[in-house]
Design a protein around this motif. Structure first.
Motif, PDB file in Angstrom:
ATOM      1  N   ASP A   1      13.247 -16.910   0.816  1.00  0.00           N
ATOM      2  CA  ASP A   1      13.979 -15.647   0.804  1.00  0.00           C
ATOM      3  C   ASP A   1      13.019 -14.597   1.371  1.00  0.00           C
ATOM      4  OD1 ASP A   1      15.282 -13.277   0.288  1.00  0.00           O
ATOM      5  OD2 ASP A   1      15.658 -13.678  -1.835  1.00  0.00           O
ATOM      6  N   ILE A   2      13.201 -14.228   2.629  1.00  0.00           N
ATOM      7  CA  ILE A   2      12.259 -13.350   3.331  1.00  0.00           C
ATOM      8  C   ILE A   2      12.767 -11.912   3.296  1.00  0.00           C
ATOM      9  CG2 ILE A   2      11.145 -12.872   5.545  1.00  0.00           C
ATOM     10  CD1 ILE A   2      11.377 -15.876   6.156  1.00  0.00           C
ATOM     11  N   ARG A   3      11.942 -11.009   2.810  1.00  0.00           N
ATOM     12  CA  ARG A   3      12.343  -9.602   2.658  1.00  0.00           C
ATOM     13  C   ARG A   3      11.221  -8.685   3.135  1.00  0.00           C
ATOM     14  NH1 ARG A   3      16.286  -9.126  -2.596  1.00  0.00           N
ATOM     15  NH2 ARG A   3      16.921 -11.326  -2.686  1.00  0.00           N
ATOM     16  N   ALA A   4      11.604  -7.484   3.521  1.00  0.00           N
ATOM     17  CA  ALA A   4      10.643  -6.484   3.991  1.00  0.00           C
ATOM     18  C   ALA A   4      10.040  -5.729   2.811  1.00  0.00           C
ATOM     19  CB  ALA A   4      11.323  -5.504   4.941  1.00  0.00           C
ATOM     20  N   LEU A   5       8.731  -5.485   2.892  1.00  0.00           N
ATOM     21  CA  LEU A   5       8.063  -4.636   1.912  1.00  0.00           C
ATOM     22  C   LEU A   5       6.759  -4.117   2.487  1.00  0.00           C
ATOM     23  CD1 LEU A   5       7.774  -3.357  -0.895  1.00  0.00           C
ATOM     24  CD2 LEU A   5       6.555  -5.441  -1.606  1.00  0.00           C
ATOM     25  N   ASP A   6       6.633  -2.809   2.548  1.00  0.00           N
ATOM     26  CA  ASP A   6       5.352  -2.162   2.801  1.00  0.00           C
ATOM     27  C   ASP A   6       4.768  -1.859   1.427  1.00  0.00           C
ATOM     28  OD1 ASP A   6       3.204  -0.567   3.384  1.00  0.00           O
ATOM     29  OD2 ASP A   6       4.250   0.696   4.825  1.00  0.00           O
TER      30      ASP A   6
ATOM     31  N   ALA B   1       8.846  -0.715  -3.302  1.00  0.00           N
ATOM     32  CA  ALA B   1       8.462  -1.844  -4.151  1.00  0.00           C
ATOM     33  C   ALA B   1       9.348  -1.920  -5.382  1.00  0.00           C
ATOM     34  CB  ALA B   1       7.001  -1.729  -4.551  1.00  0.00           C
ATOM     35  N   ALA B   2       9.638  -0.770  -5.972  1.00  0.00           N
ATOM     36  CA  ALA B   2      10.527  -0.750  -7.140  1.00  0.00           C
ATOM     37  C   ALA B   2      11.923  -1.232  -6.776  1.00  0.00           C
ATOM     38  CB  ALA B   2      10.580   0.661  -7.719  1.00  0.00           C
TER      39      ALA B   2
ATOM     40  N   ALA C   1      -1.555  -0.722  -4.678  1.00  0.00           N
ATOM     41  CA  ALA C   1      -0.354  -1.523  -4.411  1.00  0.00           C
ATOM     42  C   ALA C   1      -0.228  -2.697  -5.384  1.00  0.00           C
ATOM     43  CB  ALA C   1      -0.337  -1.994  -2.957  1.00  0.00           C
ATOM     44  N   PRO C   2      -1.276  -3.508  -5.592  1.00  0.00           N
ATOM     45  CA  PRO C   2      -1.164  -4.570  -6.591  1.00  0.00           C
ATOM     46  C   PRO C   2      -0.924  -4.049  -8.000  1.00  0.00           C
ATOM     47  CG  PRO C   2      -3.071  -4.944  -5.190  1.00  0.00           C
ATOM     48  CD  PRO C   2      -2.541  -3.595  -4.839  1.00  0.00           C
ATOM     49  N   VAL C   3      -1.566  -2.928  -8.335  1.00  0.00           N
ATOM     50  CA  VAL C   3      -1.355  -2.349  -9.662  1.00  0.00           C
ATOM     51  C   VAL C   3       0.111  -1.947  -9.831  1.00  0.00           C
ATOM     52  CG1 VAL C   3      -1.866  -0.321 -11.074  1.00  0.00           C
ATOM     53  CG2 VAL C   3      -3.736  -1.607 -10.010  1.00  0.00           C
ATOM     54  N   ASN C   4       0.673  -1.315  -8.810  1.00  0.00           N
ATOM     55  CA  ASN C   4       2.064  -0.876  -8.891  1.00  0.00           C
ATOM     56  C   ASN C   4       3.019  -2.063  -9.061  1.00  0.00           C
ATOM     57  OD1 ASN C   4       4.294   1.076  -8.574  1.00  0.00           O
ATOM     58  ND2 ASN C   4       4.635   0.022  -6.638  1.00  0.00           N
TER      59      ASN C   4
ATOM     60  N   LYS D   1       2.791  -3.503 -12.535  1.00  0.00           N
ATOM     61  CA  LYS D   1       3.528  -2.683 -13.492  1.00  0.00           C
ATOM     62  C   LYS D   1       5.034  -2.925 -13.400  1.00  0.00           C
ATOM     63  CE  LYS D   1       2.593   1.687 -13.727  1.00  0.00           C
ATOM     64  NZ  LYS D   1       2.787   1.792 -15.187  1.00  0.00           N
ATOM     65  N   LEU D   2       5.516  -3.151 -12.191  1.00  0.00           N
ATOM     66  CA  LEU D   2       6.957  -3.321 -11.995  1.00  0.00           C
ATOM     67  C   LEU D   2       7.482  -4.644 -12.549  1.00  0.00           C
ATOM     68  CD1 LEU D   2       7.256  -1.892  -8.363  1.00  0.00           C
ATOM     69  CD2 LEU D   2       8.201  -0.867 -10.443  1.00  0.00           C
ATOM     70  N   VAL D   3       6.684  -5.708 -12.439  1.00  0.00           N
ATOM     71  CA  VAL D   3       7.175  -7.009 -12.921  1.00  0.00           C
ATOM     72  C   VAL D   3       6.858  -7.253 -14.395  1.00  0.00           C
ATOM     73  CG1 VAL D   3       6.995  -8.005 -10.610  1.00  0.00           C
ATOM     74  CG2 VAL D   3       5.121  -8.366 -12.247  1.00  0.00           C
ATOM     75  N   LEU D   4       5.907  -6.522 -14.944  1.00  0.00           N
ATOM     76  CA  LEU D   4       5.483  -6.772 -16.321  1.00  0.00           C
ATOM     77  C   LEU D   4       6.610  -6.654 -17.355  1.00  0.00           C
ATOM     78  CD1 LEU D   4       1.904  -5.319 -16.917  1.00  0.00           C
ATOM     79  CD2 LEU D   4       2.749  -7.567 -17.588  1.00  0.00           C
TER      80      LEU D   4
END
Length: 273
Positions: A54-59, A66-67, A113-116, A119-122
């Motif tokens: 499942d390929i999606r765009a994300l900067d 990201a959210a 970016a990794p921190v964000n 936080k979003l998946v936690l």
């Protein structure tokens, strides 16, 4: 129930091969990259392996995007079981040569970016009582290196964040760890920011570049590093810190056993002549 993995930075190198490797192991992989117009190699590798992605765009530096992505993946697949923060950016330059814009850029890509995303998946992982978050850092997250001030600074920061989080997250069934590659043959080096004029640092930088060129000439393959990442992602016996090769383990050990810091400085001084 199929585990769902979200991976960043999959247009090439370790990210690309990790996405395919995890799909081969039966995970539903959401592979993100900044520009889906550059997904040809990823799609070709998936097709050659006989897997679907499942390929999606994300900067990754766009926190609002990201959210939205995490919400969309959760809505479409029901949950996210594995996050691999793989997207990263290199930088060559010592303090006096580095504009603050480059230092901030390193922090944005390699730390914030990794921190964000973490936080979003936690919340979803915590509520389900299971999940795994891996951040691809570098041996430069444990060993400070000449002319890598901003890069190593950001990698040290993200390792400290994740190590601090790990013992709290595990109380809720969420495992947090870091992956530390050494030199890996990829497009990472080609994308490294570097000074056009090193001024008085020119001979030192030239020596460092010559040493680095030799290291990358004998670099671990991206495919091999991806297998190590996938092994860590699916391991029954989870560890916080994983290196992708014996040379990476030896390199990181130089710093982790260096109580006063002199071992690392003595090790890296000859790199600049």
């Amino acid at each position: 129930m199929t585990d769902v993995a979200l991976i960043t930075g999959t247009s090439s190198g370790m990210g690309l091969f990790t996405a395919v490797e995890l799909a081969k192991r039966g995970l539903q992989v959401v592979a993100t990259l900044r520009d889906t117009g550059r997904s040809d190699r990823l799609r070709a590798a998936a097709a050659a392996a006989g897997v679907d992605l499942d390929i999606r765009a994300l900067d990754v530096v766009d926190h609002a995007a990201a959210a939205e992505l995490v919400d969309a993946v959760t809505r479409d697949h029901g949950h996210i079981d594995l996050l691999i923060n793989n997207a990263g950016q290199g930088n060559v330059g010592t303090a006096e040569l580095l504009p603050m814009s480059q230092i901030r850029s390193q922090l944005e890509v390699n730390y914030l970016a990794p921190v964000n995303l973490t936080k979003l998946v936690l919340p979803g992982m915590r509520e389900r009582g299971r999940g795994r978050i891996l951040t691809v850092t570098s041996v430069g997250g444990a060993v400070g290196q000449p002319f890598a001030d901003a890069y190593c600074g950001a990698k040290f920061a993200v390792e400290g964040f994740m190590q601090s989080l790990a013992v709290v997250a595990e109380r809720f069934g969420v495992q947090v760890g870091v992956i530390e590659p050494a030199a890996v043959a990829s497009e990472f080096v080609a994308n490294v920011e570097r000074p056009s004029d090193a001024g008085p640092y020119t001979p030192l930088l030239a020596a460092y570049i010559a040493r680095s060129t030799g290291a990358f000439a004998n670099a671990q393959s991206a495919e091999s590093a991806a297998v190590a990442i996938a092994d860590a992602a699916t391991a029954q016996d989870f560890r916080f810190r994983t290196q992708t090769s014996p040379s990476a383990t030896a390199f990181v050990s130089t710093s982790l056993a260096d109580a006063d810091g002199e071992r690392v400085l003595g090790f890296t001084r000859p790199w600049i002549g």
